[in-house]
Scaffold this motif. Structure first.
Motif, mmCIF file in Angstrom:
data_model
loop_
_atom_site.group_PDB
_atom_site.id
_atom_site.type_symbol
_atom_site.label_atom_id
_atom_site.label_comp_id
_atom_site.label_asym_id
_atom_site.label_seq_id
_atom_site.Cartn_x
_atom_site.Cartn_y
_atom_site.Cartn_z
ATOM 1 N N ALA A 61 0.988 5.419 0.420
ATOM 2 C CA ALA A 61 0.259 6.546 1.009
ATOM 3 C C ALA A 61 1.166 7.763 1.066
ATOM 4 N N GLN B 66 -5.609 9.447 -0.838
ATOM 5 C CA GLN B 66 -5.981 8.192 -0.197
ATOM 6 C C GLN B 66 -4.904 7.142 -0.435
ATOM 7 N N THR B 67 -4.826 6.194 0.478
ATOM 8 C CA THR B 67 -3.890 5.089 0.334
ATOM 9 C C THR B 67 -4.343 4.194 -0.808
ATOM 10 N N ARG B 68 -3.408 3.799 -1.635
ATOM 11 C CA ARG B 68 -3.714 2.892 -2.742
ATOM 12 C C ARG B 68 -2.848 1.656 -2.601
ATOM 13 N N CYS B 69 -3.473 0.489 -2.714
ATOM 14 C CA CYS B 69 -2.742 -0.770 -2.581
ATOM 15 C C CYS B 69 -2.503 -1.401 -3.945
ATOM 16 N N LEU B 70 -1.287 -1.882 -4.128
ATOM 17 C CA LEU B 70 -0.927 -2.612 -5.344
ATOM 18 C C LEU B 70 -0.997 -4.101 -5.046
ATOM 19 N N ASP B 71 -1.837 -4.790 -5.772
ATOM 20 C CA ASP B 71 -1.924 -6.238 -5.618
ATOM 21 C C ASP B 71 -0.629 -6.881 -6.112
ATOM 22 N N SER C 230 -3.559 12.002 -5.427
ATOM 23 C CA SER C 230 -4.170 11.008 -4.544
ATOM 24 C C SER C 230 -3.928 11.393 -3.098
ATOM 25 N N ALA D 192 2.856 0.639 -10.491
ATOM 26 C CA ALA D 192 2.330 2.012 -10.505
ATOM 27 C C ALA D 192 3.493 2.985 -10.549
ATOM 28 N N CYS E 264 0.840 -1.195 0.000
ATOM 29 C CA CYS E 264 0.000 0.000 0.000
ATOM 30 C C CYS E 264 0.874 1.242 0.000
ATOM 31 N N ILE F 151 -0.304 9.342 -8.075
ATOM 32 C CA ILE F 151 -0.234 7.907 -8.327
ATOM 33 C C ILE F 151 -0.856 7.683 -9.696
ATOM 34 N N LYS G 244 -3.838 -0.757 4.311
ATOM 35 C CA LYS G 244 -4.317 0.621 4.197
ATOM 36 C C LYS G 244 -4.339 1.374 5.518
#
Length: 128
Positions: A19, A38-43, A36, A48, A17, A31, A73
């Motif tokens: 942030a 907000q926290t963004r998570c990469l699977d 952004s 990214a 994740c 991002i 997150k």
């Protein structure tokens, strides 16, 4: 003046994740080229590009941006392993680098930095 760009790849088996660091309250983290907050998570297997926009008069410096790379997150409550990283120019090489970091908890991943230039670098996350 180019903007710094970090190409992040998640080769770990768990999400990573990303942030913005709240200590850098005037920073707008980009991002995928979009602002952004907000926290963004990469699977696992995802990539990214992250960065910030600099002013025209910004010179290369050691402390350009603050980014948190975490296991989940819920970064704000400190219950997850995370790297609180400062990204900037290495004072010895002039290349973009992680110039400072604070490790919170025990992150489930570790990262490697490669392909550094003055304004870009790759960060690859793998299982710790």
């Amino acid at each position: 003046m180019p903007n710094p760009v970090i190409h992040v790849a998640n080769h770990a088996t768990l999400p990573v994740c990303i942030a913005r660091d709240p200590n850098w309250d005037d920073q707008v983290l980009l991002i995928g080229g979009r602002p952004s907050r907000q926290t963004r998570c990469l699977d696992p297997g995802a990539n990214a590009s992250i960065g910030i926009r600099l002013g025209a008069d910004t010179e290369p410096e050691e402390n350009l941006m603050g980014v948190i790379f975490a296991d989940a997150k819920d970064v704000a409550h400190g219950n997850v392993g995370a790297y609180h990283a400062t990204i900037g120019h290495d004072p010895q090489t002039g290349l973009l680098a992680v110039t400072d970091e604070h490790i919170a908890g025990v992150p489930s991943t570790r990262y490697e930095v490669a392909n550094q230039t003055q304004w870009s670098m790759d960060m690859t996350f793998v299982d710790a």
